[in-house]
Design a protein around this motif. Structure first.
Motif, PDB file in Angstrom:
ATOM      1  N   ALA A   1       0.830  -1.202   0.000  1.00  0.00           N
ATOM      2  CA  ALA A   1       0.000   0.000   0.000  1.00  0.00           C
ATOM      3  C   ALA A   1       0.866   1.255   0.000  1.00  0.00           C
ATOM      4  O   ALA A   1       0.551   2.232  -0.691  1.00  0.00           O
ATOM      5  CB  ALA A   1      -0.925  -0.002   1.211  1.00  0.00           C
ATOM      6  N   ALA A   2       1.956   1.234   0.773  1.00  0.00           N
ATOM      7  CA  ALA A   2       2.856   2.383   0.819  1.00  0.00           C
ATOM      8  C   ALA A   2       3.481   2.618  -0.558  1.00  0.00           C
ATOM      9  O   ALA A   2       3.607   3.764  -1.012  1.00  0.00           O
ATOM     10  CB  ALA A   2       3.935   2.161   1.870  1.00  0.00           C
ATOM     11  N   ALA A   3       3.860   1.532  -1.236  1.00  0.00           N
ATOM     12  CA  ALA A   3       4.442   1.658  -2.571  1.00  0.00           C
ATOM     13  C   ALA A   3       3.420   2.207  -3.567  1.00  0.00           C
ATOM     14  O   ALA A   3       3.745   3.040  -4.421  1.00  0.00           O
ATOM     15  CB  ALA A   3       4.950   0.297  -3.041  1.00  0.00           C
ATOM     16  N   TYR A   4       2.174   1.754  -3.445  1.00  0.00           N
ATOM     17  CA  TYR A   4       1.108   2.221  -4.334  1.00  0.00           C
ATOM     18  C   TYR A   4       0.831   3.704  -4.092  1.00  0.00           C
ATOM     19  O   TYR A   4       0.662   4.483  -5.049  1.00  0.00           O
ATOM     20  CB  TYR A   4      -0.138   1.383  -4.083  1.00  0.00           C
ATOM     21  N   ALA A   5       0.811   4.108  -2.831  1.00  0.00           N
ATOM     22  CA  ALA A   5       0.594   5.514  -2.500  1.00  0.00           C
ATOM     23  C   ALA A   5       1.752   6.371  -3.020  1.00  0.00           C
ATOM     24  O   ALA A   5       1.535   7.483  -3.523  1.00  0.00           O
ATOM     25  CB  ALA A   5       0.446   5.679  -0.992  1.00  0.00           C
ATOM     26  N   ARG A   6       2.968   5.865  -2.910  1.00  0.00           N
ATOM     27  CA  ARG A   6       4.124   6.620  -3.435  1.00  0.00           C
ATOM     28  C   ARG A   6       4.037   6.769  -4.944  1.00  0.00           C
ATOM     29  O   ARG A   6       4.411   7.816  -5.499  1.00  0.00           O
ATOM     30  CB  ARG A   6       5.429   5.928  -3.048  1.00  0.00           C
ATOM     31  N   LYS A   7       3.542   5.748  -5.609  1.00  0.00           N
ATOM     32  CA  LYS A   7       3.344   5.834  -7.061  1.00  0.00           C
ATOM     33  C   LYS A   7       2.361   6.946  -7.402  1.00  0.00           C
ATOM     34  O   LYS A   7       2.574   7.727  -8.343  1.00  0.00           O
ATOM     35  CB  LYS A   7       2.829   4.490  -7.588  1.00  0.00           C
ATOM     36  N   ALA A   8       1.282   7.028  -6.625  1.00  0.00           N
ATOM     37  CA  ALA A   8       0.297   8.092  -6.840  1.00  0.00           C
ATOM     38  C   ALA A   8       0.894   9.460  -6.549  1.00  0.00           C
ATOM     39  O   ALA A   8       0.664  10.428  -7.284  1.00  0.00           O
ATOM     40  CB  ALA A   8      -0.929   7.853  -5.954  1.00  0.00           C
ATOM     41  N   GLU A   9       1.669   9.562  -5.490  1.00  0.00           N
ATOM     42  CA  GLU A   9       2.317  10.831  -5.141  1.00  0.00           C
ATOM     43  C   GLU A   9       3.274  11.280  -6.237  1.00  0.00           C
ATOM     44  O   GLU A   9       3.347  12.480  -6.561  1.00  0.00           O
ATOM     45  CB  GLU A   9       3.055  10.682  -3.809  1.00  0.00           C
ATOM     46  N   GLN A  10       4.016  10.340  -6.810  1.00  0.00           N
ATOM     47  CA  GLN A  10       4.936  10.689  -7.893  1.00  0.00           C
ATOM     48  C   GLN A  10       4.174  11.147  -9.125  1.00  0.00           C
ATOM     49  O   GLN A  10       4.585  12.094  -9.809  1.00  0.00           O
ATOM     50  CB  GLN A  10       5.822   9.489  -8.239  1.00  0.00           C
ATOM     51  N   HIS A  11       3.056  10.476  -9.400  1.00  0.00           N
ATOM     52  CA  HIS A  11       2.233  10.870 -10.543  1.00  0.00           C
ATOM     53  C   HIS A  11       1.720  12.298 -10.357  1.00  0.00           C
ATOM     54  O   HIS A  11       1.758  13.112 -11.287  1.00  0.00           O
ATOM     55  CB  HIS A  11       1.063   9.903 -10.699  1.00  0.00           C
ATOM     56  N   ILE A  12       1.256  12.600  -9.164  1.00  0.00           N
ATOM     57  CA  ILE A  12       0.773  13.945  -8.854  1.00  0.00           C
ATOM     58  C   ILE A  12       1.889  14.970  -9.044  1.00  0.00           C
ATOM     59  O   ILE A  12       1.691  16.038  -9.642  1.00  0.00           O
ATOM     60  CB  ILE A  12       0.228  13.995  -7.410  1.00  0.00           C
ATOM     61  N   ALA A  13       3.081  14.656  -8.543  1.00  0.00           N
ATOM     62  CA  ALA A  13       4.223  15.565  -8.663  1.00  0.00           C
ATOM     63  C   ALA A  13       4.589  15.789 -10.129  1.00  0.00           C
ATOM     64  O   ALA A  13       4.927  16.919 -10.537  1.00  0.00           O
ATOM     65  CB  ALA A  13       5.416  15.015  -7.894  1.00  0.00           C
ATOM     66  N   ASP A  14       4.528  14.740 -10.940  1.00  0.00           N
ATOM     67  CA  ASP A  14       4.860  14.864 -12.365  1.00  0.00           C
ATOM     68  C   ASP A  14       3.878  15.783 -13.070  1.00  0.00           C
ATOM     69  O   ASP A  14       4.275  16.621 -13.899  1.00  0.00           O
ATOM     70  CB  ASP A  14       4.840  13.480 -13.025  1.00  0.00           C
ATOM     71  N   ILE A  15       2.593  15.634 -12.759  1.00  0.00           N
ATOM     72  CA  ILE A  15       1.574  16.484 -13.380  1.00  0.00           C
ATOM     73  C   ILE A  15       1.753  17.937 -12.937  1.00  0.00           C
ATOM     74  O   ILE A  15       1.669  18.868 -13.752  1.00  0.00           O
ATOM     75  CB  ILE A  15       0.155  15.992 -13.027  1.00  0.00           C
ATOM     76  N   GLU A  16       2.009  18.150 -11.659  1.00  0.00           N
ATOM     77  CA  GLU A  16       2.229  19.510 -11.154  1.00  0.00           C
ATOM     78  C   GLU A  16       3.406  20.175 -11.847  1.00  0.00           C
ATOM     79  O   GLU A  16       3.367  21.375 -12.150  1.00  0.00           O
ATOM     80  CB  GLU A  16       2.472  19.478  -9.644  1.00  0.00           C
ATOM     81  N   ALA A  17       4.457  19.421 -12.087  1.00  0.00           N
ATOM     82  CA  ALA A  17       5.651  19.976 -12.733  1.00  0.00           C
ATOM     83  C   ALA A  17       5.346  20.439 -14.153  1.00  0.00           C
ATOM     84  O   ALA A  17       5.809  21.508 -14.589  1.00  0.00           O
ATOM     85  CB  ALA A  17       6.765  18.928 -12.747  1.00  0.00           C
ATOM     86  N   ILE A  18       4.545  19.656 -14.872  1.00  0.00           N
ATOM     87  CA  ILE A  18       4.160  20.058 -16.230  1.00  0.00           C
ATOM     88  C   ILE A  18       3.261  21.290 -16.182  1.00  0.00           C
ATOM     89  O   ILE A  18       3.425  22.234 -16.961  1.00  0.00           O
ATOM     90  CB  ILE A  18       3.445  18.897 -16.948  1.00  0.00           C
ATOM     91  N   ALA A  19       2.307  21.289 -15.244  1.00  0.00           N
ATOM     92  CA  ALA A  19       1.369  22.408 -15.133  1.00  0.00           C
ATOM     93  C   ALA A  19       2.082  23.721 -14.781  1.00  0.00           C
ATOM     94  O   ALA A  19       1.607  24.805 -15.126  1.00  0.00           O
ATOM     95  CB  ALA A  19       0.312  22.097 -14.084  1.00  0.00           C
ATOM     96  N   ALA A  20       3.216  23.626 -14.120  1.00  0.00           N
ATOM     97  CA  ALA A  20       3.963  24.824 -13.735  1.00  0.00           C
ATOM     98  C   ALA A  20       4.465  25.600 -14.954  1.00  0.00           C
ATOM     99  O   ALA A  20       4.777  26.789 -14.852  1.00  0.00           O
ATOM    100  CB  ALA A  20       5.137  24.441 -12.840  1.00  0.00           C
ATOM    101  N   SER A  21       4.524  24.935 -16.101  1.00  0.00           N
ATOM    102  CA  SER A  21       5.023  25.592 -17.316  1.00  0.00           C
ATOM    103  C   SER A  21       3.914  26.244 -18.135  1.00  0.00           C
ATOM    104  O   SER A  21       4.188  26.829 -19.189  1.00  0.00           O
ATOM    105  CB  SER A  21       5.773  24.573 -18.183  1.00  0.00           C
TER     106      SER A  21
END
Length: 274
Positions: free
Chosen positions: A123-143
């Motif tokens: 579950a922790a690994a799955y949550a980290r995967k979701a957190e990374q996905h969120i961070a990746d989207i935020e990084a693109i949106a920042a541009s």
């Protein structure tokens, strides 16, 4: 060979999921063998509908059918399912009613549910995967050259705008919710827009619709009196986000729901550059 829990597995063996998100999480963690009943609204993963009996809606449940399944754990969501939980508790069933309504809450929910079935590390690994996905989207949106102002409509009669995790995902995807003050209200009745003119005055660049239980109709929205003045209507930026991927506080929203909104905002930004 059927995958069954071993005799040393002291975690819940017969789980009934009253809503969609625990089913999706348990399947994602490889713990679906523990599920003996699901919500009739479940669509993720598709095989869950074929494999598990459907014993509940959102505000109602087949109590007798649930009890026949002899569950040792039932998972539900929010005060809306309080009456269902009460009946099951009176019948001697252990019930967990979660009440998470934010992105942070969804991530914590995944971790808690995993721990409850002995799958904390997965579950922790799955949550980290979701957190990374969120961070990746935020990084693109920042541009983005410009962030679109977004109106999210959860229901049309009366007009109900989006709940907290929806507003947060709009921000992560690169937009700004035009009614952020409403998103903090947990109950739909407190997110009703008394005056449709509020949307006109908010002048959203993008309108997203997810009418729970029925298809979003952009043409009906565009035809509302005075709404032709809204930038989103003038430029045809009205889109449906399917309710199974955004209106449940679970993995679907963090992955597919977020992606669907982000694609729309990327396209909108491309128009601004042009």
């Amino acid at each position: 060979m059927t995958d069954v829990p071993s005799s040393t597995d002291h975690y819940p063996q017969r789980i009934v999921c009253l809503t969609e998100e625990p089913t999706e999480v348990l399947y994602a963690l490889g713990e679906e063998r523990r599920i003996v009943g699901i919500s009739g609204f479940t669509v993720r993963p598709p095989r869950a509908r074929r494999e598990k009996p459907k014993v509940s809606a959102f505000t109602s449940a087949k109590i007798d059918e649930i009890l026949k399944l002899e569950p040792d754990f039932v998972i539900g969501f929010s005060d809306i399912q309080a009456d269902i939980a009460r009946e099951l508790i009176k019948a001697g069933v252990e019930v967990w009613i979660s009440n998470h309504r934010s992105v942070k809450g969804i991530l914590a929910y995944i971790r808690r549910l995993g721990a409850m079935v002995g799958a904390a590390e997965k579950a922790a690994a799955y949550a980290r995967k979701a957190e990374q996905h969120i961070a990746d989207i935020e990084a693109i949106a920042a541009s983005f050259v410009r962030r679109p102002k977004v109106y999210f409509e959860e229901w049309d009669e009366p007009l109900i705008t989006g709940i907290r995790w929806v507003a947060e995902l709009i921000r992560i995807a690169g937009g700004d919710d035009v009614f952020p003050q409403m998103s903090g209200e947990s109950l739909a009745k407190h997110r009703i827009l008394a005056d449709a003119g509020e949307v006109v005055r908010a002048a959203p660049d993008v309108i997203l619709g997810s009418w729970c239980g029925k298809r979003f109709r952009p043409e009906r929205v565009a035809a509302r009196e005075g709404w032709d003045a809204i930038p989103a209507v003038r430029h045809g930026d009205l889109y449906e986000i399917k309710s199974p991927i955004i209106l449940q506080p679970g993995p679907a929203a963090l992955f597919d729901g977020l992606d669907a909104m982000h694609r729309i905002f990327v396209e909108w930004n491309g128009k601004q550059r042009g």
